[in-house]
Write a protein that holds these residues in place. Structure first.
Motif, mmCIF file in Angstrom:
data_model
loop_
_atom_site.group_PDB
_atom_site.id
_atom_site.type_symbol
_atom_site.label_atom_id
_atom_site.label_comp_id
_atom_site.label_asym_id
_atom_site.label_seq_id
_atom_site.Cartn_x
_atom_site.Cartn_y
_atom_site.Cartn_z
ATOM 1 N N ALA A 1 -23.861 10.629 29.249
ATOM 2 C CA ALA A 1 -24.745 10.916 30.379
ATOM 3 C C ALA A 1 -26.189 10.947 29.923
ATOM 4 N N VAL B 1 -18.929 15.385 24.977
ATOM 5 C CA VAL B 1 -20.145 14.981 25.674
ATOM 6 C C VAL B 1 -21.103 14.311 24.714
ATOM 7 N N ALA C 1 -20.429 20.081 29.485
ATOM 8 C CA ALA C 1 -19.703 19.046 30.225
ATOM 9 C C ALA C 1 -20.050 19.074 31.707
ATOM 10 N N ILE D 1 -21.622 15.802 33.589
ATOM 11 C CA ILE D 1 -21.043 15.146 34.760
ATOM 12 C C ILE D 1 -22.050 15.132 35.897
ATOM 13 N N VAL E 1 -17.723 11.802 27.853
ATOM 14 C CA VAL E 1 -18.735 11.721 28.907
ATOM 15 C C VAL E 1 -20.063 11.331 28.280
ATOM 16 N N VAL F 1 -17.582 7.862 31.946
ATOM 17 C CA VAL F 1 -16.530 8.689 31.359
ATOM 18 C C VAL F 1 -15.515 7.746 30.732
ATOM 19 N N GLU G 1 -23.518 11.611 37.561
ATOM 20 C CA GLU G 1 -23.354 11.216 38.961
ATOM 21 C C GLU G 1 -24.683 11.191 39.699
ATOM 22 N N HIS H 1 -11.554 12.617 26.750
ATOM 23 C CA HIS H 1 -12.496 12.010 27.694
ATOM 24 C C HIS H 1 -13.886 12.109 27.076
ATOM 25 N N TYR I 1 -12.798 16.317 34.001
ATOM 26 C CA TYR I 1 -13.581 16.815 35.134
ATOM 27 C C TYR I 1 -13.468 15.908 36.353
ATOM 28 N N TYR J 1 -14.280 17.416 39.867
ATOM 29 C CA TYR J 1 -15.728 17.662 39.952
ATOM 30 C C TYR J 1 -16.480 16.342 40.114
ATOM 31 N N ARG J 2 -16.087 15.329 39.370
ATOM 32 C CA ARG J 2 -16.723 14.012 39.494
ATOM 33 C C ARG J 2 -16.568 13.446 40.892
ATOM 34 N N THR K 1 -12.380 17.113 26.353
ATOM 35 C CA THR K 1 -13.558 16.386 26.837
ATOM 36 C C THR K 1 -14.687 16.595 25.851
#
Length: 745
Positions: A180, A69, A522, A526, A178, A160, A530, A176, A473, A476-477, A67
């Motif tokens: 954000a 970011v 990360a 996330i 992310v 993501v 969200e 992945h 994640y 968690y997401r 992952t």
């Protein structure tokens, strides 16, 4: 040492610092246990050497971490290079009093000279660093969440996405990505709100404990009549069923789905259409519910969740016999489709628990695997019960959404602030359904410190950081998305756990644990993604001593902190109470929390007497009394110097306990804190804490109704008419801390 090097490459600490001037080595047993839980062979020197060589080769040849970011917008201040808890960078320590606890410490400095807390795994997860490490000529391709293919990482929308890299030497990698926002927006203006444990707030319509109907009434009244901007509640997570049920909301079966014990049964549309044959049974249940409510409100009984659930479950079975109308049926089907496998697993666990008990590790072997053929057969045989528990999740979700709508309709700019517990019960639904992401044989806790010389084991299995990263994640997401669905803000208990957690091997004392690092870059990305999608705030519970850089990192990403009056002192200087202008702005400021003595109890010293009666003091009671009195005396002296004890509202004496509570809240308004919280029991003079850390059966934790200064339970209706409450709210109004609609008469 090979073991230290191997541990460092997996983010496992080999030492920690219980205080800035002391470093303690983690035992080899703890380090090996943590590595084993991460799937790393480390039981013998040969295994360590082999695992070390394999890990170094993997990192050397890897094109991308699993992952990565990318922050959009303003870039936060760069963090220090990631530390991994090796021998030269001791992992830290003194942690707080447990899941849900506010007393005690957070984490002591990981490195006395390090300017910032580590935020990622070895190698880092930031996109720029990952791209800089790629060989020249590597081709990139991005597949966005929306299914759009791109040849560049520039200008990607938040989400993501899937990033692939193809190097000239033939190596390929998929990660992945992310994307954000770098910082969540601050609250729109200052607001005050109420902090309440929902189960403790009964109305004359409750079934023996507070419910979502009461919460909806509270938000409507607080927003419209008081001008409150938010209502913060306890975790509403689904509990582990049993007799007795663990009353703690911080050790749930599932964090993703809410607890149906909070349902207001009468507010379910089908309730009105229960047929005549079942109506008599329903009326009998209502009569029993009334007696249960009266026992708590009028006869001094404790809140009994099991008794409440027994009545509600029977009533819900009757209500379920009423067919859903076409629109309701369509809404239910949409919910089932949207939740998919996660809800099916959740409902299956509860159906199986009715047959085999509430600890899946004791079930027949074939049922311990949610994907086994035996589980599939059992699900089919229990489909009626699976549907029942799926229906309960839908109904509870809908009533939570109604409560949030009520808050916003009442003019609250934030509305409901939900609480996310640190973890889940090891025998519960989440631990069964998501076994691949939990560290087997480990428990989350806290190392030895001044608060607890034996350390703490909270009995919560930790997430595996490697599995989270491999999945982008996803668990968690999904968890955050579910909670933000009916929240204007989310409080994260023990927010330091986004950076690292103390892992304790099963069967070993908490002293024999060690820290394991998470990719905070990360985890924060996330969380920001969200929260921004939901338009919600995030409040981190960061009480106590926290390792350097954690609060700064949280602040830079727009995560508010938590400041409790009694802990705000000039710890680096005089040790005296911190003047209001020296408080941080990006926080929720309160006088107390669910784990601390109510303000009246602290002012009168009742909290010392309570701990003395229960045998919890570790020093002579006279010494404890003197220290508590001196602490309060210093704060009252500051309040007096600032003129905050003058002009008590509601005609009360300036020397009274009520006037002192008003002065405490005037002080909170003098700080720059963006949010000011009022512990609802403080508004009526309640002296009993909802939870007394360090106790189990010695004290009725999580089972007390809100009460007045004499210990008499106070209903929601009585709260709304309480002169003492309105006098305190007048203090907040005069301070200009509303943020909601203009209070009505």
């Amino acid at each position: 040492m090979p073991l230290s090097r191997l541990a460092a490459l997996y983010g496992v600490a080999t030492s920690y610092s219980p205080s800035p001037d002391r470093t303690v080595a983690a035992s080899d047993t703890a380090v090996v246990a943590a590595l084993t839980a991460l799937g790393v062979a480390a039981g013998t020197p040969a295994a360590v050497r082999g695992s070390l060589a394999a890990r170094e080769k993997e990192l050397r040849e890897r094109l991308l971490p699993p992952t990565v970011v990318c922050w959009t917008g303003a870039t936060p201040t760069p963090q220090a290079p990631p530390l991994t808890g090796g021998p030269d960078t001791p992992a830290a320590a003194a942690d707080d009093a447990g899941p849900g606890a506010a007393a005690g410490g957070g984490a002591a400095p990981e490195s006395d000279t390090g300017p910032a807390a580590p935020t990622g795994p070895p190698g880092g997860s930031l996109l720029d660093a990952a791209l800089a490490a790629l060989p020249a000529g590597t081709r990139l391709r991005v597949l966005t969440e929306q299914g759009e293919a791109r040849e560049s990482v520039e200008g990607l929308p938040p989400g993501v996405h899937e990033l692939t890299a193809a190097a000239p030497d033939g190596r390929t990698a998929r990660a992945h990505l992310v994307v954000a926002p770098a910082k969540l927006p601050a609250p729109a203006g200052r607001a005050y709100g109420l902090l309440v444990q929902v189960y403790s707030l009964l109305s004359r319509r409750s079934w023996g404990m507070g419910d979502l109907g009461d919460l909806t009434e509270l938000t409507a009244w607080a927003g419209r009549a008081l001008g409150a901007g938010f209502v913060q509640v306890n975790p509403m997570h689904a509990a582990v069923p049993g007799a007795p049920t663990d009353p703690s909301p911080y050790r749930p079966s599932s964090r993703r789905y809410p607890d149906p014990v909070y349902l207001r049964v009468e507010d379910i549309p089908e309730f009105a259409y229960v047929d005549e044959d079942d109506r008599e049974r329903l009326l009998a249940l209502l009569a029993r519910a009334r007696r249960l409510r009266e026992s708590v409100l009028d006869k001094g009984a404790l809140i009994d969740r099991d008794a409440v659930w027994e009545l509600k479950r029977e009533a819900l079975e009757l209500v379920r016999e009423v067919p859903l109308g076409p629109g309701r049926r369509a809404a239910y089907c949409d919910f089932l489709a949207e939740e998919g496998q996660a809800l099916e697993d959740h409902a299956t666990w509860y159906a199986l628990a009715e047959v085999y008990g509430s600890d899946w590790t004791r079930w027949p072997q074939g049922l311990r695997d949610p994907r086994s053929a035996e589980t599939a057969r059992a699900r089919a045989e229990l489909m009626d019960r699976v549907d029942f528990h799926s229906r309960l999740a839908w109904l509870t979700d809908a009533q939570l959404a109604t409560a949030q709508r009520s808050a916003r309709d009442a003019g609250m700019p934030v509305g409901l602030v939900h609480d996310l517990a640190v973890g889940v019960h090891p025998g519960g639904a989440d631990a069964w359904a998501q076994q691949e992401v939990f560290a087997a044989g480990m428990s989350v806790g806290a190392p030895p410190d001044a608060f607890s010389v034996q350390g703490q084991d909270w009995g919560l299995p930790p997430w595996r950081p490697d599995r989270l990263a491999e999945s982008g994640y996803a668990p968690y997401r999904r968890l955050l998305r579910a909670l933000f669905r009916y929240a204007g803000a989310l409080r994260i208990d023990h927010v330091m756990g986004l950076f690292r957690l103390w892992w304790v091997p099963q069967g070993r004392p908490a002293t024999e644990g060690t820290y394991v690092r998470y990719d905070a870059e990360a985890m924060l990305a996330i969380l920001a993604l969200e929260a921004s999608r939901a338009g919600a705030l995030v409040i981190g519970e960061d009480l106590g001593t926290v390792e350097p850089g954690v609060r700064e990192s949280l602040q830079e990403h727009g995560v508010l902190g938590t400041s409790v009056l009694w802990f705000e002192r000039d710890w680096d200087g005089t040790g005296l109470p911190l003047p209001p202008e020296s408080w941080r702005a990006d926080c929720l400021a309160t006088a107390t929390t669910h784990d601390l003595p109510p303000t009246a109890s602290r002012l009168t010293g009742d909290h010392v007497e309570l701990r003395d009666r229960l045998g919890l003091l570790t020093r002579p009671v006279g010494q404890e009394r003197a220290e508590a009195a001196a602490d309060v005396g210093e704060w009252l002296a500051l309040l007096a110097r600032l003129g905050l004890l003058q002009g008590a509202a509601g005609g009360v004496s300036e020397q009274s306990e009520e006037a002192e509570i008003q002065a405490v809240h005037r002080f909170l308004l003098r700080t720059p804190a963006r949010l000011v919280g009022v512990w609802l029991p403080d508004a009526v003079g309640d002296r009993r804490p909802q939870n007394l850390p360090g106790t189990w059966d010695q004290y009725p934790n999580w089972r007390l109704p809100v009460a007045d200064a004499e210990g008499r339970p106070v209903t929601l209706e009585e709260l709304a008419a309480s002169p003492r409450l309105h006098a305190l709210i007048e203090v907040l109004r005069e301070g200009g801390s509303t943020g909601g609609r203009e209070p009505s008469a």
